[in-house]
Each structure stands twice: as C-alpha cells, then as structure tokens.
Design a protein around this motif. Structure first.
Motif, PDB file in Angstrom:
ATOM      1  N   ALA A 257     -22.070 -16.180   8.263  1.00 41.28           N
ATOM      2  CA  ALA A 257     -21.570 -14.789   8.493  1.00 41.28           C
ATOM      3  C   ALA A 257     -22.867 -14.072   7.904  1.00 41.28           C
ATOM      4  O   ALA A 257     -23.189 -14.163   6.980  1.00 41.28           O
ATOM      5  N   CYS A 258     -23.567 -12.949   8.763  1.00 40.00           N
ATOM      6  CA  CYS A 258     -24.644 -12.158   8.289  1.00 40.00           C
ATOM      7  C   CYS A 258     -24.512 -10.897   8.746  1.00 40.00           C
ATOM      8  O   CYS A 258     -24.087 -10.515   9.947  1.00 40.00           O
ATOM      9  N   ASP A 259     -25.227  -9.866   8.197  1.00 37.41           N
ATOM     10  CA  ASP A 259     -25.385  -8.551   8.491  1.00 37.41           C
ATOM     11  C   ASP A 259     -26.253  -8.525   9.885  1.00 37.41           C
ATOM     12  O   ASP A 259     -27.150  -9.300   9.656  1.00 37.41           O
ATOM     13  N   VAL A 260     -26.217  -7.643  10.545  1.00 35.43           N
ATOM     14  CA  VAL A 260     -27.099  -7.489  11.825  1.00 35.43           C
ATOM     15  C   VAL A 260     -27.767  -6.124  11.805  1.00 35.43           C
ATOM     16  O   VAL A 260     -26.692  -4.940  11.854  1.00 35.43           O
ATOM     17  N   GLY A 261     -28.798  -5.925  12.068  1.00 38.13           N
ATOM     18  CA  GLY A 261     -29.442  -4.502  12.327  1.00 38.13           C
ATOM     19  C   GLY A 261     -30.045  -4.150  10.844  1.00 38.13           C
ATOM     20  O   GLY A 261     -29.724  -4.362  10.043  1.00 38.13           O
ATOM     21  N   PHE A 262     -31.042  -3.257  11.030  1.00 41.76           N
ATOM     22  CA  PHE A 262     -31.588  -2.782   9.971  1.00 41.76           C
ATOM     23  C   PHE A 262     -30.574  -1.943   9.227  1.00 41.76           C
ATOM     24  O   PHE A 262     -30.707  -1.760   7.676  1.00 41.76           O
ATOM     25  N   ARG A 264     -27.610  -2.556   8.811  1.00 42.20           N
ATOM     26  CA  ARG A 264     -26.556  -3.696   8.477  1.00 42.20           C
ATOM     27  C   ARG A 264     -25.156  -3.102   8.833  1.00 42.20           C
ATOM     28  O   ARG A 264     -23.945  -3.265   8.127  1.00 42.20           O
ATOM     29  N   GLY A 265     -25.100  -2.366  10.090  1.00 35.63           N
ATOM     30  CA  GLY A 265     -23.659  -1.842  10.597  1.00 35.63           C
ATOM     31  C   GLY A 265     -22.898  -3.047  11.485  1.00 35.63           C
ATOM     32  O   GLY A 265     -21.777  -2.605  11.614  1.00 35.63           O
ATOM     33  N   LEU A 266     -23.292  -4.187  11.661  1.00 34.30           N
ATOM     34  CA  LEU A 266     -22.543  -5.101  12.377  1.00 34.30           C
ATOM     35  C   LEU A 266     -22.625  -6.322  11.529  1.00 34.30           C
ATOM     36  O   LEU A 266     -23.577  -6.561  10.781  1.00 34.30           O
ATOM     37  N   ILE A 267     -21.614  -7.315  11.867  1.00 36.57           N
ATOM     38  CA  ILE A 267     -21.506  -8.387  11.268  1.00 36.57           C
ATOM     39  C   ILE A 267     -21.634  -9.461  12.503  1.00 36.57           C
ATOM     40  O   ILE A 267     -20.983  -9.507  13.468  1.00 36.57           O
ATOM     41  N   GLY A 268     -22.608 -10.712  12.164  1.00 34.82           N
ATOM     42  CA  GLY A 268     -22.731 -11.640  13.201  1.00 34.82           C
ATOM     43  C   GLY A 268     -22.222 -12.880  12.756  1.00 34.82           C
ATOM     44  O   GLY A 268     -22.317 -13.196  11.430  1.00 34.82           O
ATOM     45  N   LEU A 456     -20.732 -10.529  17.456  1.00 36.18           N
ATOM     46  CA  LEU A 456     -21.061  -9.380  16.862  1.00 36.18           C
ATOM     47  C   LEU A 456     -19.964  -8.426  16.740  1.00 36.18           C
ATOM     48  O   LEU A 456     -19.098  -8.146  17.592  1.00 36.18           O
ATOM     49  N   ALA A 457     -19.467  -7.807  15.559  1.00 41.50           N
ATOM     50  CA  ALA A 457     -18.678  -7.039  15.302  1.00 41.50           C
ATOM     51  C   ALA A 457     -19.213  -5.709  14.541  1.00 41.50           C
ATOM     52  O   ALA A 457     -19.718  -6.028  13.599  1.00 41.50           O
ATOM     53  N   SER A 458     -18.567  -4.698  14.749  1.00 45.00           N
ATOM     54  CA  SER A 458     -19.081  -3.252  13.873  1.00 45.00           C
ATOM     55  C   SER A 458     -18.214  -3.424  12.626  1.00 45.00           C
ATOM     56  O   SER A 458     -16.819  -3.432  12.728  1.00 45.00           O
ATOM     57  N   LYS A 459     -18.718  -3.018  11.627  1.00 44.24           N
ATOM     58  CA  LYS A 459     -18.181  -2.868  10.172  1.00 44.24           C
ATOM     59  C   LYS A 459     -17.183  -1.650  10.216  1.00 44.24           C
ATOM     60  O   LYS A 459     -16.172  -1.613   9.748  1.00 44.24           O
ATOM     61  N   ALA A 460     -17.579  -0.828  10.963  1.00 44.12           N
ATOM     62  CA  ALA A 460     -16.711   0.391  10.989  1.00 44.12           C
ATOM     63  C   ALA A 460     -15.205  -0.008  11.663  1.00 44.12           C
ATOM     64  O   ALA A 460     -14.279   0.585  11.257  1.00 44.12           O
ATOM     65  N   ASP A 461     -15.445  -0.372  12.963  1.00 47.51           N
ATOM     66  CA  ASP A 461     -14.195  -1.041  13.407  1.00 47.51           C
ATOM     67  C   ASP A 461     -13.479  -2.037  12.638  1.00 47.51           C
ATOM     68  O   ASP A 461     -12.005  -1.831  12.683  1.00 47.51           O
ATOM     69  N   ILE A 462     -14.254  -2.836  11.788  1.00 49.57           N
ATOM     70  CA  ILE A 462     -13.302  -3.692  11.026  1.00 49.57           C
ATOM     71  C   ILE A 462     -12.251  -2.875   9.925  1.00 49.57           C
ATOM     72  O   ILE A 462     -11.323  -3.049   9.750  1.00 49.57           O
TER      73      ILE A 462
END
Length: 476
Positions: A257-262, A264-268, A456-462
């Motif tokens: 599992a890793c942060d995605v995007g500059f 870091r708003g998504l988790i891959g 991919l999932a949004s950290k806000a939604d989590i």
C-alpha cells in the motif's frame, strides 16, 4: 425576482473543501493505520489473524470464553468470534437485549486473486511453474508481467500447519506470470480483452535452475528444474509435492500500500475491495467510547467475490448461528424465536465498495448518480444490474434514518449508483442479509480500478466512511 434559497439544492463538492486541519490530520492518521492493515492482510486468514491481534490489544475477548461462562457478558463487553479463521464477528454488547435487534456493519475480506490448483507443479522449457485458478471477477491480462507473492497455508503430511508468505519482504524472491512479446503478439492483440490472456495461460514461474551433476560420481544425475524446486522446498519447509493437494495458497500482488499523488490524497493498494470497508468498520467499533444502545457488530464475511457461498460466506447460516449463541446468553428457552426477533429488528449497513467516476472512461457513468472520489461515503439505495437484478433495494424509511443521522453529525455522504443502468453492475452481501429479514442499506468507499491488482481510494472517503460506521453503531 425572488432570491433563490440555496437550501433547496443539493451541494455537490469535494469534502476536502470543508475539512479543517484537525480533521485532515485525523484523516491521514486513520489512513496510515489502514495501510498497515492492508500490508499485513493479503488473504482472509491474514486479515482475521491481524484483526484479532488488534482486538486483543484493545481489550476484546474471545466470544467462546463468554459462551463457556469464563467471562460474563454485560453491557460494554467487547468480544470477537472467528469463523474457521476466514471470517469474523466483532461485537460491543449494548444496553438493549437481542430481541431489540443489533446494529451490524457487514463487509467482506476476500479479494480477487489467483489460487494455486490442487496439482499445480510442472516443468516445461526448463522452467518450473505452478498452475493457477483465478478467483472472482478479474481482468486476466492485468496479472501478467508483474511481481507477485505467494501467501497461504499448507497442511503437511504430519498434520502441522505451515504459514506461507513469500514475495513481500526485502530480499524475498517474487514470482511472475510471463506475457507474450509484442513482436510475436499480433494475433493475441487482435483478441477481445477477456481473451488476451486466457485462464490456462496464468502459469506462475517459480524456478529455472536445474541441479548440479557431479562429474566425479557416475551415479550422481543432475536434478531437473522441478526436482530441484521440490528439493529446495523440502529442505526449507519440509514439504513434498503431495502437500500442494491440501494447501490453501493464493497468488497476490507483491506491491505494498502506498500514497498516490503529489498531495498524497489517494491510497493505492491491492485488496481495497473490500478490506477498505472491513477496516473502517473495525476502526469504528474500536472507537466506541460509551456503551451503545444496541449491540454493535462488525461482520467480516468471506467468499463474496464468488457468490458468498460456503460456510464462511454470507449465504451460510453463520450469522444466524452467531445470533443464536448470543441469544443463549439471555434466554433460557425460545432461543430460536428470539433469534428471529433479533434478525427482524436488526439494521445492517452492507459495507462494500462502488465505482468512482473516472474521467478517462466517462462513457460508462451517469454523471448525476455516479460516486465521486473525495465526496464522502457512497450510499447506494440499490445495487445489482440492469433492472435492479440482485439487489435488496432499501426502503425509504431506513435510508432516511441512516442519512439524516449522517447529516446531524456533519458526515459527508453522496447518493450513488454504479454506472449506467445497462453498462453492467454488481452486488454485495446486502441481498443475502435482507433475505434474513434485516433492514439493509449499501454504503462504502468509491474506488478506481476496482478488482485490479492495484486499486485506488480517496483518503477523505476512507475517513468519512469510518465516521459513518461509527455514527451508525452509536446512534439510538
């Protein structure tokens, strides 16, 4: 002209806009714990084992100890019950008795993958390979030419259980399914996407070295690649070829599992579907600070990706048996009757993922009813496909009960469907729970690349999903 009342219109925007620094920090903290949860649980067994470790550290006890009388069940008692190590019930006993119903959040912890077949090992072209059988709805071409790991259990000839986890740690070997080079792939590339790689081509390369032949000894013959692999496996793990026949081995992505995007708003990660809802319900039940009115239950089911069959799936009697056991703590007789009353009075959030609107593929989404990453938990009144086939379709009263409670706590949510009506669709365990007489509503996190080896999932939604489940557990 009269001024328009903005309260009349639904406000649709990213939930990041209204998140202050305190909530943003909490969001990222929750997601760090979630990434660790994903990395430690790439199979159902690993999820259950890791979750029980977390529960024990937070004061939860084995439900079997309550049933046996070793521990008293009182309001506030925290317990877990493992169903064969592949499904799990987690509870906080409420003030009300079971006949008043439970508050249940039901998710599943299996994920699309490749399973090792019963007679898998063979040699061809000076390579040792394992034959696989895909599990769930996968795009088979996504599993080739990518690093893979091997997880699971083997019951050895003497009855001992060997836990297998190879390919994730630094220094581990990984495994790969080869693909055809484009120079020779003309015919392959002309096939429909589902046939670019067929099921019988998902063969895992696990070795390529033949044994050494000692020229000083005429009787010392070189081992074949397959024989060399079997020798290595026997020396390291004490297993033989026959042990594959009773093994439970899964091929999963080696990526973590890793942060995605500059930003870091998504988790891959692999396994968001549906461990993302399992984890948020776990986080929710761990953070129940006061005794709830109704007993709160987080239910982790197995086998959802293949129809929820089997004794660990949601179609089984596992939930009824669990509730019967719970009722036996309260009622000397009429346990079966009280179980039925409990089911009819219970309310359940079917916690599963949906599709996030993807601007790269807009043609399959209906924009007004699509789930958007970052807008909060996705509430789906009905799932299924086509003419609502395979859905429970929640009643308006229960939708109101749940969503009005979200609104009262400022929880961000969105009403959604999965794509255009005839573009496809999908189901959850909700339909099977509704068949038991429970009030059910589907809601979970929207994903990009669902069922792929890396979703991919949004950290806000989590975060908002965790908050939504906690709110459901704790409201009257």
């Amino acid at each position: 002209m009269a001024e328009f009342n903005k309260e009349l219109e639904v406000k649709r925007e990213s939930s990041w806009v209204s998140m202050d620094e305190t909530i943003r920090k909490e969001t990222f903290d929750v997601c760090e714990r979630y990434k660790d949860f994903l990395n430690k649980g790439k199979t159902e067994r690993e999820v259950v084992e890791n979750t029980i470790s977390i529960l024990k550290a937070n004061g939860f006890v084995d439900f079997n100890d309550i049933l046996s009388g070793k521990i008293e069940n009182v309001p506030g008692t925290k317990a877990y019950y493992s169903n064969r190590g592949r499904a799990l019930f987690i509870s906080v006993t409420g003030k009300k008795t079971p006949e008043e119903g439970f508050k249940i959040v039901g998710s599943h912890i299996d994920a699309p993958r490749l399973d090792i077949r019963p007679n898998p090992l063979y040699e061809d072209g000076d390579l040792a390979l394992l034959k696989t059988h895909y599990y769930g709805g996968v795009k088979k071409y996504q599993w080739v030419a990518t690093p893979l790991a091997l997880h699971g259990v083997i019951i050895k000839n003497d009855g001992t259980k060997l836990n297998v986890k190879i390919g994730d740690e630094q220094g581990d070997p990984c495994f790969v399914i080869s693909d055809l080079l484009p120079h020779l792939g003309g015919e392959q590339l002309n096939r429909p996407g589902r046939d670019v790689i067929n099921a019988e081509q998902l063969n895992l390369i696990i070795g390529s070295v033949a044994g050494y032949e000692d020229p000083r000894n005429e009787d010392d013959k070189a081992l074949t690649v397959k024989q060399n692999i079997l020798t290595l496996l026997n020396e390291k793990y004490g297993i033989c070829e026959k042990d594959f026949m009773r093994a439970e081995l899964q091929v999963v992505p080696a990526a973590m599992a890793c942060d995605v995007g500059f930003d870091r708003g998504l988790i891959g990660s692999y396994g968001h579907d549906d461990r993302i809802c399992a984890y948020t319900s776990l986080e929710a039940i761990l953070n129940i600070k006061e005794v709830p009115e109704h007993t709160a239950v987080a239910y982790f089911a197995d086998k959802e990706e293949v129809g929820s069959m089997g004794n660990t799936g949601a179609r089984s009697c596992a939930l009824e048996h669990y509730i019967s056991d719970f009722c036996s703590l309260y009622y000397d007789n009429k346990v079966c009757y009280m179980k039925e009353k409990c089911l009819r009075k219970s309310r359940l959030l079917s916690a599963d993922v949906t599709a996030a609107y993807d601007p790269t593929f807009p043609e399959v989404f209906e924009r007004l009813n699509a789930a958007y990453a970052g807008r909060g938990i996705a509430v789906c009144k009905y799932t299924g496909h086509g003419g609502k086939s395979g859905t429970s379709d929640a009643c308006a009263e229960f939708v109101y009960e749940v969503t009005s409670s979200f609104d009262s706590e400022g929880i961000k949510w969105q009403e959604t469907e999965m794509g255009k009506i005839d573009a496809g669709g999908g189901g959850t365990i909700g339909q099977f729970m509704a068949n038991k007489g429970i009030e059910v509503l589907d809601c979970g996190v929207a994903l990009f690349s669902m069922h792929a080896p890396y979703e991919l999932a949004s950290k806000a939604d989590i975060y908002w999903t965790y908050r939504a489940y906690k709110n459901f557990f704790t409201t009257k």
